[in-house]
Design a protein around this motif. Structure first.
Motif, short mmCIF file in Angstrom:
data_model
loop_
_atom_site.label_atom_id
_atom_site.label_comp_id
_atom_site.label_asym_id
_atom_site.label_seq_id
_atom_site.Cartn_x
_atom_site.Cartn_y
_atom_site.Cartn_z
N THR A 245 70.44 80.78 79.08
CA THR A 245 70.69 82.02 79.81
C THR A 245 70.03 83.18 79.07
O THR A 245 69.57 83.02 77.94
N LEU A 246 70.04 84.35 79.69
CA LEU A 246 69.51 85.52 79.00
C LEU A 246 70.30 85.82 77.73
O LEU A 246 69.75 86.29 76.75
N ASP A 247 71.61 85.55 77.75
CA ASP A 247 72.45 85.79 76.59
C ASP A 247 72.28 84.74 75.51
O ASP A 247 72.46 85.02 74.33
N LYS A 248 71.95 83.51 75.91
CA LYS A 248 71.76 82.42 74.95
C LYS A 248 70.58 81.56 75.41
O LYS A 248 70.77 80.50 76.00
N PRO A 249 69.36 82.04 75.13
CA PRO A 249 68.19 81.28 75.58
C PRO A 249 68.03 79.98 74.81
O PRO A 249 68.50 79.86 73.67
N LEU A 250 67.37 79.04 75.44
CA LEU A 250 67.06 77.75 74.83
C LEU A 250 65.57 77.51 75.03
O LEU A 250 65.08 77.49 76.16
N LEU A 251 64.86 77.36 73.92
CA LEU A 251 63.45 77.04 73.95
C LEU A 251 63.25 75.77 73.14
O LEU A 251 63.86 75.62 72.08
N ALA A 252 62.43 74.86 73.61
CA ALA A 252 62.12 73.65 72.86
C ALA A 252 60.67 73.30 73.09
O ALA A 252 60.20 73.32 74.24
N GLY A 253 59.96 73.00 72.02
CA GLY A 253 58.56 72.69 72.21
C GLY A 253 57.93 72.06 71.00
O GLY A 253 58.54 71.88 69.94
N THR A 254 56.66 71.71 71.18
CA THR A 254 55.86 71.14 70.11
C THR A 254 54.54 71.90 70.05
O THR A 254 54.13 72.55 71.01
N ALA A 255 53.89 71.80 68.91
CA ALA A 255 52.57 72.40 68.72
C ALA A 255 51.80 71.56 67.72
O ALA A 255 52.40 70.86 66.89
N HIS A 256 50.48 71.62 67.81
CA HIS A 256 49.65 70.92 66.83
C HIS A 256 48.33 71.65 66.67
O HIS A 256 47.89 72.37 67.58
N ASP B 81 51.53 69.19 62.77
CA ASP B 81 52.29 68.90 63.98
C ASP B 81 53.68 69.48 63.80
O ASP B 81 54.30 69.30 62.75
N LEU B 82 54.18 70.16 64.83
CA LEU B 82 55.44 70.89 64.75
C LEU B 82 56.29 70.61 65.97
O LEU B 82 55.79 70.55 67.09
N ALA B 83 57.59 70.43 65.73
CA ALA B 83 58.58 70.38 66.81
C ALA B 83 59.66 71.38 66.44
O ALA B 83 60.16 71.39 65.31
#
Length: 168
Positions: free
Chosen positions: A41-52, A67-69
């Protein structure tokens, strides 16, 4: 964004994200973000991802591959896993930082990292060779004070053609 429930939902990807745009001259190179999932939510956002990324320079250290998670839950950023290839060696890290409380803890492991890849060039003709393997734990307090401890093994250390051997 659902304005009624304040729910966030979506995903994105990005290529050629220039690190120096976010971290200044301490990070050079570009990374790919295959997918970043957005929720919560706007009050408690959740982001999850990877990068390399490949051929990066981080804090003056040439990193062949990284490599990042990671996830962000509310105000807490989690470094779920970072693996960096530095020559024949590997560095792994994990940790978390709470942006609201301004506290964090991190763990870093190194295996067979070449000293000449991680030591800055000195004045004159200093030449350091050998390898480092070990573990470091670090924390940051709300006042911004870093604390840490490390244990490790140095192998085949040589400074300007003078052998210093190995040890902990």
């Amino acid at each position: 964004l659902n304005f009624k429930t304040r729910q966030l939902k979506g995903s994105m990807s990005a290529q050629n994200v220039l690190l120096n745009e976010y971290f200044g001259d301490q990070a050079i190179g570009s990374v790919t973000v295959p997918e970043l999932t957005i929720g919560g939510t706007l009050d408690k956002p959740l982001l999850a991802g990877t990068a390399h990324g490949s051929d990066l320079v981080l804090g003056g250290i040439q990193v062949d591959r990284a490599d990042l998670a990671s996830t962000l839950i509310g105000t807490v950023a989690h470094l779920d896993n970072l693996t960096a290839k530095v020559g024949d060696g590997t560095l792994t890290a994990s940790g978390e930082y709470d942006y609201d409380k301004k506290v964090g803890t991190f763990k870093i492991n190194s295996d067979n990292i070449a000293l000449d890849r991680i030591t800055p060039p000195g004045k004159g003709s200093a030449n350091v060779t050998g390898t480092l393997s070990g573990e470091a734990l670090a924390s940051i307090s709300p006042s911004g004070i870093w604390r840490g401890k490390a244990d490790g093994m140095l192998r085949n250390v040589n400074l300007n053609d003078t052998d210093f051997g190995s040890g902990t």
